[in-house]
Design an enzyme around this catalytic site. Structure first.
Site, PDB file in Angstrom:
ATOM      1  N   PRO A  34     -38.091   2.258 -13.015  1.00 33.73           N
ATOM      2  CA  PRO A  34     -36.784   2.789 -12.606  1.00 33.73           C
ATOM      3  C   PRO A  34     -36.984   3.848 -11.532  1.00 33.73           C
ATOM      4  O   PRO A  34     -37.753   4.794 -11.723  1.00 33.73           O
ATOM      5  CB  PRO A  34     -36.232   3.398 -13.902  1.00 33.73           C
ATOM      6  CG  PRO A  34     -37.444   3.698 -14.733  1.00 33.73           C
ATOM      7  CD  PRO A  34     -38.482   2.688 -14.366  1.00 33.73           C
ATOM      8  N   MET A  35     -36.345   3.675 -10.384  1.00 33.21           N
ATOM      9  CA  MET A  35     -36.522   4.614  -9.271  1.00 33.21           C
ATOM     10  C   MET A  35     -35.160   4.974  -8.696  1.00 33.21           C
ATOM     11  O   MET A  35     -34.424   4.095  -8.233  1.00 33.21           O
ATOM     12  CB  MET A  35     -37.428   3.994  -8.194  1.00 33.21           C
ATOM     13  CG  MET A  35     -38.870   3.822  -8.656  1.00 33.21           C
ATOM     14  SD  MET A  35     -39.945   3.000  -7.439  1.00 33.21           S
ATOM     15  CE  MET A  35     -39.468   1.265  -7.674  1.00 33.21           C
ATOM     16  N   GLN A  56     -32.151   2.422 -18.315  1.00 30.70           N
ATOM     17  CA  GLN A  56     -32.781   3.715 -18.578  1.00 30.70           C
ATOM     18  C   GLN A  56     -31.723   4.805 -18.626  1.00 30.70           C
ATOM     19  O   GLN A  56     -30.920   4.956 -17.696  1.00 30.70           O
ATOM     20  CB  GLN A  56     -33.828   4.091 -17.529  1.00 30.70           C
ATOM     21  CG  GLN A  56     -34.576   5.363 -17.958  1.00 30.70           C
ATOM     22  CD  GLN A  56     -35.567   5.885 -16.949  1.00 30.70           C
ATOM     23  OE1 GLN A  56     -35.180   6.311 -15.861  1.00 30.70           O
ATOM     24  NE2 GLN A  56     -36.843   5.871 -17.314  1.00 30.70           N
ATOM     25  N   CYS A 115     -38.828  12.272 -15.568  1.00 25.44           N
ATOM     26  CA  CYS A 115     -38.353  12.676 -14.247  1.00 25.44           C
ATOM     27  C   CYS A 115     -38.412  14.197 -14.098  1.00 25.44           C
ATOM     28  O   CYS A 115     -37.915  14.923 -14.952  1.00 25.44           O
ATOM     29  CB  CYS A 115     -36.926  12.182 -14.031  1.00 25.44           C
ATOM     30  SG  CYS A 115     -36.281  12.602 -12.401  1.00 25.44           S
ATOM     31  N   HIS A 172     -46.454   7.490 -17.620  1.00 30.84           N
ATOM     32  CA  HIS A 172     -46.884   7.863 -16.276  1.00 30.84           C
ATOM     33  C   HIS A 172     -48.090   8.782 -16.451  1.00 30.84           C
ATOM     34  O   HIS A 172     -47.968   9.869 -17.011  1.00 30.84           O
ATOM     35  CB  HIS A 172     -45.746   8.579 -15.544  1.00 30.84           C
ATOM     36  CG  HIS A 172     -46.041   8.861 -14.106  1.00 30.84           C
ATOM     37  ND1 HIS A 172     -45.062   8.875 -13.145  1.00 30.84           N
ATOM     38  CD2 HIS A 172     -47.197   9.132 -13.454  1.00 30.84           C
ATOM     39  CE1 HIS A 172     -45.605   9.151 -11.969  1.00 30.84           C
ATOM     40  NE2 HIS A 172     -46.897   9.321 -12.137  1.00 30.84           N
ATOM     41  N   GLY A 207     -48.108   4.796 -12.622  1.00 28.63           N
ATOM     42  CA  GLY A 207     -48.565   5.886 -11.780  1.00 28.63           C
ATOM     43  C   GLY A 207     -49.682   5.481 -10.831  1.00 28.63           C
ATOM     44  O   GLY A 207     -50.801   5.244 -11.274  1.00 28.63           O
ATOM     45  N   GLY A 208     -49.365   5.377  -9.547  1.00 27.67           N
ATOM     46  CA  GLY A 208     -50.392   5.153  -8.544  1.00 27.67           C
ATOM     47  C   GLY A 208     -51.013   3.775  -8.525  1.00 27.67           C
ATOM     48  O   GLY A 208     -52.050   3.584  -7.879  1.00 27.67           O
ATOM     49  N   GLY A 216     -44.416   0.941  -9.358  1.00 26.94           N
ATOM     50  CA  GLY A 216     -43.316   1.683  -8.771  1.00 26.94           C
ATOM     51  C   GLY A 216     -43.211   1.416  -7.291  1.00 26.94           C
ATOM     52  O   GLY A 216     -42.727   0.379  -6.846  1.00 26.94           O
ATOM     53  N   ARG A 217     -43.702   2.346  -6.494  1.00 25.81           N
ATOM     54  CA  ARG A 217     -43.548   2.243  -5.042  1.00 25.81           C
ATOM     55  C   ARG A 217     -44.209   1.002  -4.455  1.00 25.81           C
ATOM     56  O   ARG A 217     -43.734   0.458  -3.458  1.00 25.81           O
ATOM     57  CB  ARG A 217     -44.080   3.519  -4.392  1.00 25.81           C
ATOM     58  CG  ARG A 217     -43.144   4.712  -4.561  1.00 25.81           C
ATOM     59  CD  ARG A 217     -43.805   6.014  -4.174  1.00 25.81           C
ATOM     60  NE  ARG A 217     -44.823   6.411  -5.143  1.00 25.81           N
ATOM     61  CZ  ARG A 217     -45.676   7.391  -4.950  1.00 25.81           C
ATOM     62  NH1 ARG A 217     -45.665   8.060  -3.810  1.00 25.81           N
ATOM     63  NH2 ARG A 217     -46.552   7.719  -5.886  1.00 25.81           N
TER      64      ARG A 217
END
Length: 337
Positions: A12-13, A65, A95, A166, A207-208, A228-229
């Site tokens: 979720p971003m 979420q 967050c 994360h 994470g990453g 994520g990204r």
């Protein structure tokens, strides 16, 4: 639908994983679990539910979420999410933004594991779909070995079976939300250890993680990986996920096929008055690393925001990245090109 949706999920971003983004990601992978942006309990209970919670049926499996810290409100919001058909209700305990802290939810709840467990007990009692937690390994000066395990153990006692971790601390003072995604060091082995020492729980790591190769390495240690990204900026990697992560038969989904799958959704949304740019902004990285990718981005960015822009803009952008046909290659060779 996969029986192991958490084996690969898309994080979720905020401002990114809206319904248009999720529909694009679903065009690439039929099995990855998708998440909404975080929605606060106040917004769910009092806001425009169609705008905040509406989604296309093709998005399943999709999780909602929530952000909040009041058990009664979380239970009510969770029931609404379940009634709307969401496949999972997830609580944000990760967050780090100032707005989130002022509302007493997100990463600052790592300091209140008993409250988180109370919230999860209320959510679990309110719905039949899975209730899950997404958290950090700790915040500020907490000892992650203590903070992470205590939060997980208390929530497990409240009935939670699935955790997405994360693998970074969040620094609530001194770092921006953007810096909190990069600056605190990653501690993957701690999350692996959590799975090793709590084998009955489903543990996903976040994470990453930048590629499916990295995801497969993590899956040697944990139950699931959340991208994520990487999934957002280079969404084409999701086109390989069903085969590589879930073991599905059949060919991968390439960027051109993904666009064709996404096209009917875009046409429908344009017919409902949605601006083209609201959808194409999520597609900018689809042809990352391919010839013509810069022109693809430029056309979508410049032309897509104009009033009345439609699918003809998408077609022009596709021409910029479409492979040169074999006869054209031969003509170029004959001409000494």
């Amino acid at each position: 639908m996969s029986l192991q949706p958490h084996r690969l999920s898309v994080a979720p971003m905020m401002d990114w994983t809206d319904r248009h983004c999720r529909s694009l990601h679903r065009a690439l992978s039929r099995r990855a679990l998708l998440y909404t942006e975080m929605v606060t309990t106040g917004a769910v209970l009092h806001g425009d539910r169609e705008r905040l919670l509406g989604y296309d049926p093709g998005e399943h499996p999709v999780a909602l979420q929530l952000g909040g810290s009041e058990p009664v409100e979380l239970a009510a919001a969770a029931r609404i999410g379940e009634d709307l058909g969401y496949d999972e209700i997830n609580l944000n305990v990760g967050c780090p933004s100032d707005r989130v802290q002022s509302g007493r939810f997100g990463a600052c709840l790592m300091r209140e594991p008993e409250l988180v467990a109370e919230c999860m007990a209320a959510i679990s009692a309110a719905v039949r779909v899975p209730a899950t937690v997404k958290c950090r390994i700790g915040v500020d000066d907490q000892d992650p070995e203590e903070s992470l395990f205590r939060l997980v153990d208390l929530c497990a006692q409240a009935g939670v079976e699935t955790f997405i971790v994360h693998a970074r601390k969040a620094w609530l003072k001194g770092l921006s939300p953007k810096e909190n995604r990069d600056v605190p060091p990653l501690d993957y082995p701690l999350v692996w250890r959590l799975k090793r020492e709590r084998p009955r729980l489903s543990i996903s790591i976040n994470g990453g993680i930048g590629s499916l190769d990295e995801a497969l390495e993590h899956l040697q240690h944990v139950d699931g990986v959340m991208l994520g990204r990487a999934a957002y900026h280079t969404p084409a990697i999701l086109g390989e996920a069903d085969r590589r992560i879930f073991g599905a038969a059949g060919p991968d989904v390439g960027p051109f096929e993904a666009v064709e799958r996404y096209r009917p959704y875009m046409a429908d949304q344009l017919g409902r008055g949605v601006h083209l740019a609201a959808m194409t902004r999520h597609m900018l990285g689809l042809f990352h690393g391919r010839p013509g990718a810069r022109a693809w981005r430029r056309i979508l960015t410049v032309e897509g925001v104009k009033p009345g822009a439609g699918l003809e803009v998408l077609d022009r952008a596709l021409e910029a990245v479409r492979p040169v046909a074999a006869p054209e290659l031969e003509q170029m060779a004959d001409a000494g090109a």
